[in-house]
Design a protein around this motif. Structure first.
Motif, PDB file in Angstrom:
ATOM      1  N   ALA A  28       0.746  -1.266   0.042  1.00  0.00           N
ATOM      2  CA  ALA A  28      -0.036   0.064  -0.089  1.00  0.00           C
ATOM      3  C   ALA A  28       0.893   1.218  -0.006  1.00  0.00           C
ATOM      4  CB  ALA A  28      -0.988   0.167   1.250  1.00  0.00           C
ATOM      5  N   LEU A  29       2.083   1.085   0.671  1.00  0.00           N
ATOM      6  CA  LEU A  29       2.884   2.372   0.953  1.00  0.00           C
ATOM      7  C   LEU A  29       3.763   2.545  -0.396  1.00  0.00           C
ATOM      8  CD1 LEU A  29       3.694   2.152   4.405  1.00  0.00           C
ATOM      9  CD2 LEU A  29       1.938   3.553   3.427  1.00  0.00           C
ATOM     10  N   GLY A  30       3.809   1.731  -1.565  1.00  0.00           N
ATOM     11  CA  GLY A  30       4.634   1.447  -2.594  1.00  0.00           C
ATOM     12  C   GLY A  30       5.989   1.235  -2.145  1.00  0.00           C
ATOM     13  N   ASP A  31       6.160   0.549  -1.130  1.00  0.00           N
ATOM     14  CA  ASP A  31       7.561   0.255  -0.514  1.00  0.00           C
ATOM     15  C   ASP A  31       8.098  -0.790  -1.544  1.00  0.00           C
ATOM     16  OD1 ASP A  31       8.748  -0.983   2.506  1.00  0.00           O
ATOM     17  OD2 ASP A  31       9.228   0.772   1.461  1.00  0.00           O
ATOM     18  N   ILE A  32       7.469  -1.746  -2.248  1.00  0.00           N
ATOM     19  CA  ILE A  32       8.026  -2.502  -3.047  1.00  0.00           C
ATOM     20  C   ILE A  32       7.050  -2.636  -4.522  1.00  0.00           C
ATOM     21  CG2 ILE A  32       8.370  -4.912  -3.185  1.00  0.00           C
ATOM     22  CD1 ILE A  32       8.494  -5.346  -0.289  1.00  0.00           C
ATOM     23  N   ASP A  33       8.048  -2.563  -5.369  1.00  0.00           N
ATOM     24  CA  ASP A  33       7.126  -2.330  -6.754  1.00  0.00           C
ATOM     25  C   ASP A  33       6.909  -3.807  -7.444  1.00  0.00           C
ATOM     26  OD1 ASP A  33       5.985  -1.585  -8.974  1.00  0.00           O
ATOM     27  OD2 ASP A  33       7.716  -0.685  -9.965  1.00  0.00           O
ATOM     28  N   LEU A  34       5.675  -4.594  -7.238  1.00  0.00           N
ATOM     29  CA  LEU A  34       5.858  -5.802  -7.668  1.00  0.00           C
ATOM     30  C   LEU A  34       5.273  -5.798  -8.911  1.00  0.00           C
ATOM     31  CD1 LEU A  34       5.560  -8.908  -7.243  1.00  0.00           C
ATOM     32  CD2 LEU A  34       3.174  -8.460  -6.155  1.00  0.00           C
ATOM     33  N   LEU A  35       5.860  -6.646 -10.042  1.00  0.00           N
ATOM     34  CA  LEU A  35       5.360  -6.718 -11.318  1.00  0.00           C
ATOM     35  C   LEU A  35       4.807  -8.250 -11.446  1.00  0.00           C
ATOM     36  CD1 LEU A  35       8.092  -4.825 -13.335  1.00  0.00           C
ATOM     37  CD2 LEU A  35       6.133  -4.018 -12.479  1.00  0.00           C
ATOM     38  N   SER A  36       3.749  -8.360 -11.297  1.00  0.00           N
ATOM     39  CA  SER A  36       3.092  -9.675 -11.483  1.00  0.00           C
ATOM     40  C   SER A  36       2.972 -10.381 -12.751  1.00  0.00           C
ATOM     41  CB  SER A  36       1.721  -9.917 -10.578  1.00  0.00           C
ATOM     42  OG  SER A  36       1.685  -9.350  -9.494  1.00  0.00           O
ATOM     43  N   ASN A  37       2.918 -11.639 -13.033  1.00  0.00           N
ATOM     44  CA  ASN A  37       2.801 -12.295 -14.319  1.00  0.00           C
ATOM     45  C   ASN A  37       4.005 -11.690 -15.316  1.00  0.00           C
ATOM     46  OD1 ASN A  37       0.127 -13.552 -14.085  1.00  0.00           O
ATOM     47  ND2 ASN A  37      -0.653 -11.420 -14.026  1.00  0.00           N
ATOM     48  N   SER A  38       5.144 -11.520 -14.499  1.00  0.00           N
ATOM     49  CA  SER A  38       6.216 -11.234 -15.288  1.00  0.00           C
ATOM     50  C   SER A  38       7.234 -12.107 -15.440  1.00  0.00           C
ATOM     51  CB  SER A  38       7.029  -9.975 -14.779  1.00  0.00           C
ATOM     52  OG  SER A  38       6.095  -8.630 -14.611  1.00  0.00           O
ATOM     53  N   ASP A  39       7.702 -12.555 -16.583  1.00  0.00           N
ATOM     54  CA  ASP A  39       8.923 -13.651 -16.533  1.00  0.00           C
ATOM     55  C   ASP A  39      10.187 -12.950 -17.123  1.00  0.00           C
ATOM     56  OD1 ASP A  39      10.001 -16.175 -16.962  1.00  0.00           O
ATOM     57  OD2 ASP A  39       8.835 -16.637 -18.413  1.00  0.00           O
ATOM     58  N   ALA A  40      11.060 -12.982 -16.091  1.00  0.00           N
ATOM     59  CA  ALA A  40      12.389 -12.761 -16.713  1.00  0.00           C
ATOM     60  C   ALA A  40      13.170 -13.643 -17.502  1.00  0.00           C
ATOM     61  CB  ALA A  40      13.533 -12.436 -15.637  1.00  0.00           C
ATOM     62  N   THR A  41      13.757 -13.223 -18.600  1.00  0.00           N
ATOM     63  CA  THR A  41      14.346 -14.208 -19.870  1.00  0.00           C
ATOM     64  C   THR A  41      15.471 -14.050 -19.965  1.00  0.00           C
ATOM     65  OG1 THR A  41      13.272 -12.469 -21.472  1.00  0.00           O
ATOM     66  CG2 THR A  41      11.856 -14.151 -21.179  1.00  0.00           C
ATOM     67  N   ALA A  42      16.226 -12.877 -19.588  1.00  0.00           N
ATOM     68  CA  ALA A  42      17.480 -12.782 -19.646  1.00  0.00           C
ATOM     69  C   ALA A  42      18.240 -11.849 -18.717  1.00  0.00           C
ATOM     70  CB  ALA A  42      18.004 -12.217 -21.249  1.00  0.00           C
ATOM     71  N   LEU A  43      19.314 -12.015 -18.209  1.00  0.00           N
ATOM     72  CA  LEU A  43      20.043 -11.496 -17.288  1.00  0.00           C
ATOM     73  C   LEU A  43      21.401 -11.001 -18.063  1.00  0.00           C
ATOM     74  CD1 LEU A  43      20.555 -10.383 -14.200  1.00  0.00           C
ATOM     75  CD2 LEU A  43      21.431 -12.663 -13.856  1.00  0.00           C
TER      76      LEU A  43
ATOM     77  N   GLY B 265      22.088 -19.076 -18.144  1.00  0.00           N
ATOM     78  CA  GLY B 265      21.993 -18.187 -19.490  1.00  0.00           C
ATOM     79  C   GLY B 265      22.991 -17.053 -19.496  1.00  0.00           C
ATOM     80  N   ALA B 266      22.957 -16.446 -18.088  1.00  0.00           N
ATOM     81  CA  ALA B 266      23.850 -15.365 -17.893  1.00  0.00           C
ATOM     82  C   ALA B 266      25.256 -15.809 -17.827  1.00  0.00           C
ATOM     83  CB  ALA B 266      23.303 -14.699 -16.802  1.00  0.00           C
ATOM     84  N   GLY B 267      25.541 -16.934 -17.607  1.00  0.00           N
ATOM     85  CA  GLY B 267      26.872 -17.399 -17.356  1.00  0.00           C
ATOM     86  C   GLY B 267      27.402 -17.348 -15.803  1.00  0.00           C
ATOM     87  N   LEU B 268      26.459 -17.351 -15.008  1.00  0.00           N
ATOM     88  CA  LEU B 268      26.837 -17.400 -13.545  1.00  0.00           C
ATOM     89  C   LEU B 268      27.288 -18.898 -13.363  1.00  0.00           C
ATOM     90  CD1 LEU B 268      23.874 -15.332 -11.701  1.00  0.00           C
ATOM     91  CD2 LEU B 268      26.272 -14.701 -12.215  1.00  0.00           C
ATOM     92  N   GLU B 269      28.005 -19.014 -12.142  1.00  0.00           N
ATOM     93  CA  GLU B 269      28.607 -20.402 -11.932  1.00  0.00           C
ATOM     94  C   GLU B 269      27.510 -21.165 -11.265  1.00  0.00           C
ATOM     95  OE1 GLU B 269      32.252 -22.744  -9.377  1.00  0.00           O
ATOM     96  OE2 GLU B 269      32.065 -20.405  -9.691  1.00  0.00           O
ATOM     97  N   ILE B 270      27.316 -22.560 -11.886  1.00  0.00           N
ATOM     98  CA  ILE B 270      26.276 -23.432 -11.217  1.00  0.00           C
ATOM     99  C   ILE B 270      26.983 -24.608 -10.696  1.00  0.00           C
ATOM    100  CG2 ILE B 270      24.396 -24.756 -12.084  1.00  0.00           C
ATOM    101  CD1 ILE B 270      23.910 -21.770 -12.684  1.00  0.00           C
TER     102      ILE B 270
ATOM    103  N   GLN C  12      21.055  -5.584 -16.359  1.00  0.00           N
ATOM    104  CA  GLN C  12      19.910  -5.616 -16.844  1.00  0.00           C
ATOM    105  C   GLN C  12      19.081  -6.626 -16.674  1.00  0.00           C
ATOM    106  OE1 GLN C  12      20.325  -4.019 -20.935  1.00  0.00           O
ATOM    107  NE2 GLN C  12      20.426  -1.760 -20.237  1.00  0.00           N
ATOM    108  N   VAL C  13      18.084  -6.936 -16.648  1.00  0.00           N
ATOM    109  CA  VAL C  13      17.157  -7.776 -16.470  1.00  0.00           C
ATOM    110  C   VAL C  13      16.138  -7.543 -17.870  1.00  0.00           C
ATOM    111  CG1 VAL C  13      15.432  -9.393 -15.351  1.00  0.00           C
ATOM    112  CG2 VAL C  13      17.454  -8.483 -14.228  1.00  0.00           C
ATOM    113  N   ARG C  14      15.934  -8.616 -18.710  1.00  0.00           N
ATOM    114  CA  ARG C  14      15.083  -8.520 -19.724  1.00  0.00           C
ATOM    115  C   ARG C  14      13.973  -9.425 -19.328  1.00  0.00           C
ATOM    116  NH1 ARG C  14      15.299  -6.553 -24.858  1.00  0.00           N
ATOM    117  NH2 ARG C  14      17.444  -6.156 -24.615  1.00  0.00           N
ATOM    118  N   LEU C  15      12.655  -8.699 -19.762  1.00  0.00           N
ATOM    119  CA  LEU C  15      11.376  -9.570 -19.449  1.00  0.00           C
ATOM    120  C   LEU C  15      10.754 -10.041 -20.927  1.00  0.00           C
ATOM    121  CD1 LEU C  15       9.620  -7.077 -16.840  1.00  0.00           C
ATOM    122  CD2 LEU C  15      11.267  -8.994 -16.498  1.00  0.00           C
ATOM    123  N   ALA C  16       9.893 -11.018 -20.676  1.00  0.00           N
ATOM    124  CA  ALA C  16       9.355 -11.630 -21.771  1.00  0.00           C
ATOM    125  C   ALA C  16       8.834 -10.780 -22.626  1.00  0.00           C
ATOM    126  CB  ALA C  16       8.360 -12.823 -21.446  1.00  0.00           C
ATOM    127  N   GLY C  17       8.202  -9.594 -22.246  1.00  0.00           N
ATOM    128  CA  GLY C  17       7.477  -8.663 -23.126  1.00  0.00           C
ATOM    129  C   GLY C  17       8.373  -7.693 -23.806  1.00  0.00           C
ATOM    130  N   GLY C  18       9.595  -7.874 -23.598  1.00  0.00           N
ATOM    131  CA  GLY C  18      10.595  -6.967 -24.151  1.00  0.00           C
ATOM    132  C   GLY C  18      11.185  -5.809 -23.049  1.00  0.00           C
TER     133      GLY C  18
END
Length: 417
Positions: free
Chosen positions: A69-84, A249-254, A90-96
């Motif tokens: 309610a206070l806008g403390d956190i900006d939640l983007l629901s139904n959002s899929d991150a496709t690239a880091l 996909g970003a090349g982080l160690e797994i 930067q984080v890229r989302l499915a919608g571009g």
């Protein structure tokens, strides 16, 4: 110019706790949280229990309404991150859409392991990982169906108990010959199996699944090496795989066994990216290789650690892994990590419904299992935290006051660390 702040990829338990911890520790920059689901972050443990059978669905919110309610956190629901993009931060989302970040926290959780012959989305097949999954299974249980649960792990057995309480006819198929044999001593496993059978469940242990197929009229056939089952519903509960595709996909160690490799501060192989929760693998004391811990406690602890590390604040003290499961009317708590070479001592009698085991190596407690004895386990927790050598004679005696015994062992033993 406004700083891009922190981007949290994921909107589950770990993500929400991390966001709250950032605020509690004084961070006033922007926090953007990306969630695949339409729901705000919610607690997952009730999905296999209260959400399935309670008269009213319990409140599951991880964060209080004020956080949104206070806008403390900006939640983007139904959002899929496709690239880091690590170099551009930067984080890229499915919608571009592209979101820049100062720091990124990956909290993408895990994905339910699936069976090709029992695909997600089939009307009579259930995978219980999300709130919507649990609600769909709840609706199916209203008809008191005949149900096959594929997998006798913690989740599968919780669902079995819930289904039994709803009046369903339940068969559990497990390829291991004992229930939860990787987590419980043999006596505890046998007690658990006996209780399920007494409650009405059919257990097929040591059985192999050959496949699942649809039958005319909406029923399902489950083929096993011990014969075929015809059921109304099939629940698949065969574990999780870490959702580490974005990091890969970003090349982080797994880690070799899967999961984003993080250090003690939950930092990844990139200095600006942290990770926490079910998607991670971390080196822990006493373990030969990095391990994944899929637990509510680990999600919370790693989230708080990652938040502190992002802010350069002191890290919380490491904690001994702890896990709990409610199996029908019984509560089971596990402290520490199991290992194949541990010896177990017992206090109490499984037949009484209250018992405590300590698994030790060279008299050092490393694994505790409590059935309806959570207070007893808490009383001896310091011995696990300090890795103390102990004498078990008095522990076995039901007349011994456990907290006093634990203090005596702390005072008289020498730490091995």
């Amino acid at each position: 110019m406004t700083s891009p702040g922190v981007v949290i990829v994921g909107a589950g338990q770990a993500a929400a706790v991390a966001a709250r911890a950032l605020r509690e520790q004084g961070y006033r920059g922007r926090i953007t949280m990306l969630g695949r689901e339409r729901h705000k972050p919610y607690e997952r443990p009730p999905l296999s229990k209260a959400v399935l059978v309670a008269a009213e669905e319990p409140s599951l919110d991880v964060l209080a309404p004020e956080a949104w309610a206070l806008g403390d956190i900006d939640l983007l629901s139904n959002s899929d991150a496709t690239a880091l993009d690590l170099s551009k931060r930067q984080v890229r989302l499915a919608g571009g859409q592209v979101l820049p970040y100062d720091m990124c926290l990956v909290a993408t959780g895990g994905e339910a392991n699936t069976l090709a012959s029992a695909p997600a989305g089939h009307p009579q097949v259930h995978y219980v990982r999300t709130l919507d999954d649990a609600r769909r299974l709840r609706a199916a249980l209203q008809g008191k169906p005949k149900i096959a649960i594929l997998g006798g792990g913690f989740l599968g057995l919780e669902i079995a108990n819930s289904a039994l309480s709803a009046g369903a006819a339940v068969t559990v198929l497990e390829r291991a010959t004992c229930l939860l044999d990787r987590f419980l001593p043999p006596e505890a496993s046998a007690w658990l199996a006996s209780g399920l059978r007494e409650a009405g469940a059919r257990l097929l242990l040591g059985a192999s699944l050959h496949g699942v197929r649809s039958l005319p009229g909406g029923r399902m056939r489950v083929a096993t090496d011990t014969g075929d089952l015809e059921v109304d519903e099939v629940v698949v509960a065969i574990g999780l795989s870490p959702n580490d595709a974005l990091a890969r996909g970003a090349g982080l160690e797994i880690a070799a066994g899967g999961g984003i490799l993080v250090d003690a501060s939950c930092r990844t192989s990139n200095e600006h990216v942290f990770a926490c929760g079910d998607c991670t693998s971390q080196q822990r004391p006493g373990q030969a290789a990095p391990t994944r811990l899929e637990s509510w406690q680990n999600a919370n602890e790693q989230a708080r650690t990652a938040a502190a590390a992002m802010l350069g604040a002191p890290l919380p003290a490491p904690v001994v892994p702890w896990f709990w499961t409610d199996q029908g009317k019984h509560n089971i708590q596990v402290l520490g990590l199991p290992a194949p070479d541990l010896e177990y001592v017992r206090r109490g009698d499984p037949a009484s419904g209250k018992v405590l085991w300590i698994g030790h190596r060279d008299a050092i407690p490393l694994h505790g299992v409590a059935i309806n004895a959570g207070a007893d386990l808490r009383a001896i927790r310091p011995l696990f935290e300090q890795r103390r050598t102990v004498q078990f004679d008095d522990f076995r005696d039901d007349a011994t006051h456990l907290r006093a015994w634990a203090k005596q062992m702390q005072a008289g033993a020498v730490s091995t660390v």
